[in-house]
Enzyme design. Sequence first.
Site, PDB file in Angstrom:
ATOM      1  N   ARG A   1       0.817  -1.206   0.000  1.00 51.28           N
ATOM      2  CA  ARG A   1       0.000   0.000   0.000  1.00 51.28           C
ATOM      3  C   ARG A   1       0.860   1.269   0.000  1.00 51.28           C
ATOM      4  O   ARG A   1       0.366   2.340  -0.318  1.00 51.28           O
ATOM      5  CB  ARG A   1      -0.918   0.007   1.229  1.00 51.28           C
ATOM      6  CG  ARG A   1      -1.908  -1.123   1.229  1.00 51.28           C
ATOM      7  CD  ARG A   1      -2.655  -1.217   2.541  1.00 51.28           C
ATOM      8  NE  ARG A   1      -3.541  -0.101   2.752  1.00 51.28           N
ATOM      9  CZ  ARG A   1      -4.806  -0.043   2.341  1.00 51.28           C
ATOM     10  NH1 ARG A   1      -5.315  -1.062   1.688  1.00 51.28           N
ATOM     11  NH2 ARG A   1      -5.549   1.000   2.575  1.00 51.28           N
TER      12      ARG A   1
ATOM     13  N   TRP B   1       2.011   6.334   5.769  1.00 49.06           N
ATOM     14  CA  TRP B   1       2.429   7.126   4.606  1.00 49.06           C
ATOM     15  C   TRP B   1       2.211   8.570   5.014  1.00 49.06           C
ATOM     16  O   TRP B   1       1.077   9.001   5.215  1.00 49.06           O
ATOM     17  CB  TRP B   1       1.580   6.738   3.396  1.00 49.06           C
ATOM     18  CG  TRP B   1       2.079   7.294   2.110  1.00 49.06           C
ATOM     19  CD1 TRP B   1       3.029   6.742   1.287  1.00 49.06           C
ATOM     20  CD2 TRP B   1       1.651   8.504   1.466  1.00 49.06           C
ATOM     21  NE1 TRP B   1       3.213   7.541   0.177  1.00 49.06           N
ATOM     22  CE2 TRP B   1       2.380   8.625   0.261  1.00 49.06           C
ATOM     23  CE3 TRP B   1       0.730   9.496   1.779  1.00 49.06           C
ATOM     24  CZ2 TRP B   1       2.222   9.689  -0.610  1.00 49.06           C
ATOM     25  CZ3 TRP B   1       0.571  10.569   0.904  1.00 49.06           C
ATOM     26  CH2 TRP B   1       1.310  10.647  -0.272  1.00 49.06           C
TER      27      TRP B   1
ATOM     28  N   GLY C   1      -5.805   8.085   7.125  1.00 47.75           N
ATOM     29  CA  GLY C   1      -6.707   9.140   6.651  1.00 47.75           C
ATOM     30  C   GLY C   1      -6.223  10.502   7.099  1.00 47.75           C
ATOM     31  O   GLY C   1      -5.062  10.665   7.480  1.00 47.75           O
TER      32      GLY C   1
ATOM     33  N   GLU D   1       6.689   6.049 -13.116  1.00 46.22           N
ATOM     34  CA  GLU D   1       6.560   5.556 -11.743  1.00 46.22           C
ATOM     35  C   GLU D   1       7.579   4.480 -11.416  1.00 46.22           C
ATOM     36  O   GLU D   1       8.016   4.364 -10.281  1.00 46.22           O
ATOM     37  CB  GLU D   1       5.130   5.120 -11.405  1.00 46.22           C
ATOM     38  CG  GLU D   1       4.582   3.950 -12.138  1.00 46.22           C
ATOM     39  CD  GLU D   1       3.139   3.607 -11.703  1.00 46.22           C
ATOM     40  OE1 GLU D   1       2.705   4.004 -10.620  1.00 46.22           O
ATOM     41  OE2 GLU D   1       2.458   2.931 -12.484  1.00 46.22           O
TER      42      GLU D   1
ATOM     43  N   HIS E   1       1.403  19.772 -33.461  1.00 47.20           N
ATOM     44  CA  HIS E   1       0.872  20.937 -32.728  1.00 47.20           C
ATOM     45  C   HIS E   1       1.761  21.285 -31.539  1.00 47.20           C
ATOM     46  O   HIS E   1       1.347  22.031 -30.655  1.00 47.20           O
ATOM     47  CB  HIS E   1      -0.564  20.657 -32.264  1.00 47.20           C
ATOM     48  CG  HIS E   1      -1.493  20.409 -33.413  1.00 47.20           C
ATOM     49  ND1 HIS E   1      -2.019  21.414 -34.168  1.00 47.20           N
ATOM     50  CD2 HIS E   1      -1.941  19.253 -33.950  1.00 47.20           C
ATOM     51  CE1 HIS E   1      -2.773  20.908 -35.124  1.00 47.20           C
ATOM     52  NE2 HIS E   1      -2.739  19.583 -35.011  1.00 47.20           N
TER      53      HIS E   1
HETATM   54  C1  AGP Z   1      -0.841   2.739 -11.611  1.00 46.51           C
HETATM   55  O1  AGP Z   1       0.310   2.111 -11.947  1.00 46.51           O
HETATM   56  C2  AGP Z   1      -0.844   3.576 -10.451  1.00 46.51           C
HETATM   57  N1  AGP Z   1       0.007   3.198  -9.438  1.00 46.51           N
HETATM   58  C3  AGP Z   1      -2.039   4.439 -10.172  1.00 46.51           C
HETATM   59  O2  AGP Z   1      -2.144   5.323 -11.245  1.00 46.51           O
HETATM   60  C4  AGP Z   1      -3.419   3.773  -9.929  1.00 46.51           C
HETATM   61  O3  AGP Z   1      -3.884   3.191 -11.105  1.00 46.51           O
HETATM   62  C5  AGP Z   1      -4.384   4.842  -9.393  1.00 46.51           C
HETATM   63  O4  AGP Z   1      -3.892   5.330  -8.177  1.00 46.51           O
HETATM   64  C6  AGP Z   1      -5.787   4.336  -9.225  1.00 46.51           C
HETATM   65  O5  AGP Z   1      -5.855   3.342  -8.249  1.00 46.51           O
HETATM   66  P1  AGP Z   1      -7.165   2.457  -8.081  1.00 46.51           P
HETATM   67  O6  AGP Z   1      -7.323   1.693  -9.360  1.00 46.51           O
HETATM   68  O7  AGP Z   1      -6.901   1.574  -6.910  1.00 46.51           O
HETATM   69  O8  AGP Z   1      -8.303   3.409  -7.860  1.00 46.51           O
END
Ligand code: AGP
Length: 616
Positions: free
Chosen positions: A27, A76, A103, A492, A508
């Site tokens: 996570r 986090w 949260g 990423e 463009h």
């Molecule tokens: C994808 O590689 C990402 N780490 C990220 O963009 C992810 O898809 C986004 O945070 C959405 O997450 P979810 O599908 O759990 O809502």
Amino acid sequence: MCGIVGYVGERNSLDVLMGGLRRLEYRGYDSAGVAVVDDEGDLEFAKRAGKLQVLADELGRHPIHRGGTGIGHTRWATHGGPTDRNAHPHLADDDKLALIHNGIIENFSELKEELLADGAEFLSETDTEVAAVLLGREYRATGDLREAFRRTVRRLEGAFTLLAVHKDEPGVVVGARRNSPLVIGLGDGENFLGSDVAAFVEFTKRAVAIGQDQIVAITAGEVTVTDFDGNAVEVEPFDVAWDASAAEKGGWSSFMAKEVAEQPDAVANTIRGRIVDGVVSIPELDQLGDDALRSIRRITVVACGTAAYAGMVSKYAIEQWARIPVEVELSHEFRYREPVIDDGTLVVSISQSGETMDTLMAVKYAREQGAKAISVCNTQGATIPRESDAAVYTHAGPEVAVASTKAFVAQITALYLFGLHLARVRGTLSEEELAAQVAELQAIPEKITTVLEQGERVGELAHWMSDTRSVLFLGRHVGYPIALEGALKLKELAYIHAEGFAAGELKHGPIALIEPGQPVFVVVPSPRGSATLHPKVVSNIQEIRARGARVIAIAEAGDAAVLPFADEVIRIPLAGPLFEPLLAVVPLQIFAMELSQAKGLDVDQPRNLAKSVTVE
Ligand code: AGP
């Protein structure tokens, strides 16, 4: 984002907590901590900035006792940097209680002022400590953990999952949730809490997802769920569909490598049971009724990141097949304007985790405005499907690597099934046309396997390019979102500047970026399926090649037109034009993964990223 584990039972809770936190590592986090209460009512804790191993080393040097009740957390950082002091748990009531939180408590400043005026002291810069101190004050007033907890959560605004233990009530963990996830694991003589089922699936597959604004108290033998006022709430247990081994690496070098390889299964499993005798039917949509599907005037897709790119791909297919206008919006943009929504709008949310805060809020907002909402989700019991009118689950299995791969192809698959279901119900495709598209979809798993066979070659390419500083991606039609996804994967995973463009947009502006040696991936449409677009993209390739670009073309097998102009050609099997994204994305995923590995980076947990973004 933030992992939470709670346990009460006969086992050594420290082992359960550390194991659960390891399973929640994906996570994303930057510090970790645990608090344990033993049967004599001693509370001990440990917390450290850094990876779980830092905490494990600390526990090795300074062991804490082995109680049967405990809470564990990976943090986090949001309020206050990732330091030992800001790590959870936070203690209060003379260190008699410990609290963890996922949260953001939005009214923490005002609560803190109130508590400071009352003589409270704070050791951290977090919003969480405010909840701990408030709970301590309420406990001193009531002498009852459950009542004190209810009083506390009623004062909090924002998003939170909270767990707490108190040394004077050994054998109890209390938890609450608002807009952040919390799931109960029902055991035999033991019970668990977790941010998701991964935290406890090793011990039990029987689970309950706690609803919005609910409180849970677990003991070894009992689970009680109430609302914030203490009124009992009925719960519906469910069985977790995958076991602990599905969330293990199983011999692969990384979770991502495993998940990339699992893509044929992710697509096949998402299709399974939804095509019967060649006809698409999604039973989960029955509760909406065919009349409701016929009366839709507009579809709005809300999602973030990779999930939003799956939505962009699906727009082409749903509009073509079901003749309904589809707009795709980033959830965080959608909810802060005044989108036009009415009862003819169907909102389709896409989320692997089912917990992305912005997507959840977009769904809630849309429903408040009268829209129906369908969730395309990979995680059973998650919040977004629970807050929607219907859920179409993808069956990709647990996705642990932060970078989304198999969930992406499963999302496109589910959305394509949805598009074909709509086309059938609305009568916009003939039986023959429907059958042809169904056959294309059913052939995808085998075709992905063929693309995966080229993984080694793509890997070599990535290793040659390991000191590249910038990569561009071009695509057109359904290839455009794939270009965006290829760029996102590279950013990423390999921390390289990458941009995706619609190929038609090249002249463009973006063509100014082309200089000798600039690598450009081009997703080339099929010459058979896209007779008009194919020559245009080949012209784009010539234009960038003439300016020195190094072109890596992803092109259909047998497409000879790209050969004279591309430096490298990665072949994908023949497929209907709308189905190419499910194949073309695979080499781009492998390229990003291999480049990350070549640079010695953490493929599964890239820096600064969390798997599910549960705060705004
Ligand atoms: C994808 O590689 C990402 N780490 C990220 O963009 C992810 O898809 C986004 O945070 C959405 O997450 P979810 O599908 O759990 O809502």
